[in-house]
Design a protein around this motif. Structure first.
Motif, PDB file in Angstrom:
ATOM      1  N   CYS A  40     -13.592  -2.030   0.061  1.00  0.00           N
ATOM      2  CA  CYS A  40     -12.728  -0.847   0.105  1.00  0.00           C
ATOM      3  C   CYS A  40     -11.964  -0.839   1.430  1.00  0.00           C
ATOM      4  CB  CYS A  40     -13.597   0.399  -0.027  1.00  0.00           C
ATOM      5  SG  CYS A  40     -12.687   1.950   0.048  1.00  0.00           S
ATOM      6  N   PHE A  41     -10.636  -0.731   1.332  1.00  0.00           N
ATOM      7  CA  PHE A  41      -9.748  -0.683   2.505  1.00  0.00           C
ATOM      8  C   PHE A  41      -9.210   0.747   2.604  1.00  0.00           C
ATOM      9  CE2 PHE A  41      -9.743  -4.844   0.651  1.00  0.00           C
ATOM     10  CZ  PHE A  41      -9.722  -5.741   1.711  1.00  0.00           C
ATOM     11  N   GLU A  90      -9.503 -12.918  -1.038  1.00  0.00           N
ATOM     12  CA  GLU A  90      -8.914 -11.651  -1.489  1.00  0.00           C
ATOM     13  C   GLU A  90      -8.809 -10.631  -0.357  1.00  0.00           C
ATOM     14  OE1 GLU A  90     -11.679 -11.748  -4.736  1.00  0.00           O
ATOM     15  OE2 GLU A  90     -10.066 -11.357  -6.135  1.00  0.00           O
ATOM     16  N   VAL A  91      -9.776 -10.665   0.556  1.00  0.00           N
ATOM     17  CA  VAL A  91      -9.725  -9.759   1.715  1.00  0.00           C
ATOM     18  C   VAL A  91      -8.517 -10.092   2.591  1.00  0.00           C
ATOM     19  CG1 VAL A  91     -10.906  -9.157   3.882  1.00  0.00           C
ATOM     20  CG2 VAL A  91     -12.194  -9.243   1.736  1.00  0.00           C
ATOM     21  N   LEU A 147     -10.960  -3.568  -4.042  1.00  0.00           N
ATOM     22  CA  LEU A 147     -10.937  -4.785  -4.863  1.00  0.00           C
ATOM     23  C   LEU A 147     -12.382  -5.184  -5.151  1.00  0.00           C
ATOM     24  CD1 LEU A 147     -11.828  -7.590  -3.150  1.00  0.00           C
ATOM     25  CD2 LEU A 147      -9.649  -7.150  -2.049  1.00  0.00           C
ATOM     26  N   LYS A 188      -7.572   1.317  -1.024  1.00  0.00           N
ATOM     27  CA  LYS A 188      -7.497   0.269  -2.048  1.00  0.00           C
ATOM     28  C   LYS A 188      -8.879  -0.358  -2.187  1.00  0.00           C
ATOM     29  CE  LYS A 188      -5.177  -4.138  -3.084  1.00  0.00           C
ATOM     30  NZ  LYS A 188      -4.933  -3.874  -4.495  1.00  0.00           N
ATOM     31  N   GLU A 222      -0.978  -7.820   2.588  1.00  0.00           N
ATOM     32  CA  GLU A 222      -0.137  -6.933   1.769  1.00  0.00           C
ATOM     33  C   GLU A 222      -0.054  -5.530   2.372  1.00  0.00           C
ATOM     34  OE1 GLU A 222      -2.033  -7.215  -2.022  1.00  0.00           O
ATOM     35  OE2 GLU A 222      -1.154  -9.182  -2.482  1.00  0.00           O
ATOM     36  N   MET A 223      -1.186  -5.011   2.848  1.00  0.00           N
ATOM     37  CA  MET A 223      -1.206  -3.662   3.420  1.00  0.00           C
ATOM     38  C   MET A 223      -0.367  -3.575   4.702  1.00  0.00           C
ATOM     39  SD  MET A 223      -5.170  -2.454   3.000  1.00  0.00           S
ATOM     40  CE  MET A 223      -4.937  -0.749   3.539  1.00  0.00           C
ATOM     41  N   LYS A 247      -5.771 -11.715   1.770  1.00  0.00           N
ATOM     42  CA  LYS A 247      -4.532 -11.437   1.026  1.00  0.00           C
ATOM     43  C   LYS A 247      -4.229  -9.937   1.008  1.00  0.00           C
ATOM     44  CE  LYS A 247      -2.833 -11.954  -3.663  1.00  0.00           C
ATOM     45  NZ  LYS A 247      -3.390 -11.775  -4.981  1.00  0.00           N
ATOM     46  N   THR A 248      -5.256  -9.111   0.774  1.00  0.00           N
ATOM     47  CA  THR A 248      -5.057  -7.663   0.705  1.00  0.00           C
ATOM     48  C   THR A 248      -4.630  -7.087   2.044  1.00  0.00           C
ATOM     49  OG1 THR A 248      -6.710  -7.519  -1.045  1.00  0.00           O
ATOM     50  CG2 THR A 248      -6.194  -5.476   0.104  1.00  0.00           C
TER      51      THR A 248
END
Length: 196
Positions: free
Chosen positions: A115-116, A185-186, A125, A123, A192-193, A188-189
């Motif tokens: 959780c971010f 995924e961490v 994932l 967000k 994006e943020m 990449k996310t």
């Protein structure tokens, strides 16, 4: 590069896990470690990634009124999911032996949610890795639990330790997720943020 985007931001990692902390170090993402106690209880009707999503978000709630504009809080949770049952961390030797025995000769899922949270957004994932265990003898299980004491590990084992080396036939999905964090995924996310 992500570290260039991080110049004006602080990443807070709410995890006492040395494995997760090491991943951020290896990703070259500087973090501030801050852990707050949370009672990890979830509604009984939740299944699979619903459980880890819920718990990762619950851990973020402990910080909700304290985040500053330039901070991103990362919370996470991992479970081993076997026979419609979520296995968390074993309480003692006996429970660790019981957990590994239930996984022996079968396949199971390791599910991690991350959780971010910032002052303006949240967000979540999740990632699922399927792990295939060979048949383990009682002696092998007892030896592992006695010598490695895996009481801080979901499902009572760590893939990177002796039991993983001798017992895991194959996996489908991210290896790093089983260690504790779906690193790709961490990364990449966060990119994006921070580009927004």
């Amino acid at each position: 590069m992500l570290k260039d985007l991080l110049i004006d931001h602080e990443i807070i990692l709410a995890s006492g896990s040395p494995r997760r902390q090491k991943f951020f170090e290896e990703l070259e993402i500087p973090v501030t470690i801050a852990v707050r106690p949370v009672e990890e209880v979830y509604p009984e009707n939740l299944k699979e990634e619903e459980i880890t999503d819920y718990l990762a978000a619950l851990k973020a709630e402990a910080f909700k009124n304290d985040l500053k504009q330039n901070q991103i809080l990362i919370t996470s949770d991992t479970i081993v999911y076997n026979n419609e049952t979520a296995l968390g961390k074993p309480a003692d030797h006996e429970e660790a032996v019981q957990m590994i025995s239930s996984l022996s000769g079968k396949e199971h899922d390791v599910i991690t949610s991350v959780c971010f949270t910032s002052t303006s957004s949240r967000k979540i994932l999740n990632h699922k890795t399927r792990v295939f265990f060979s048949e383990l003898s009682q002696d092998e299980i007892e030896y592992y639990v006695s010598n490695y004491k895996p009481f801080d590990k979901a499902g009572g084992y760590a893939i990177q330790e002796w039991i993983g080396l001798i017992g895991i036939e194959k996996i489908e999905g991210s290896y790093f997720n089983v260690v504790g964090l779906p690193t790709y995924e961490v990364y990449k996310t966060l990119k994006e943020m921070l580009k927004v």
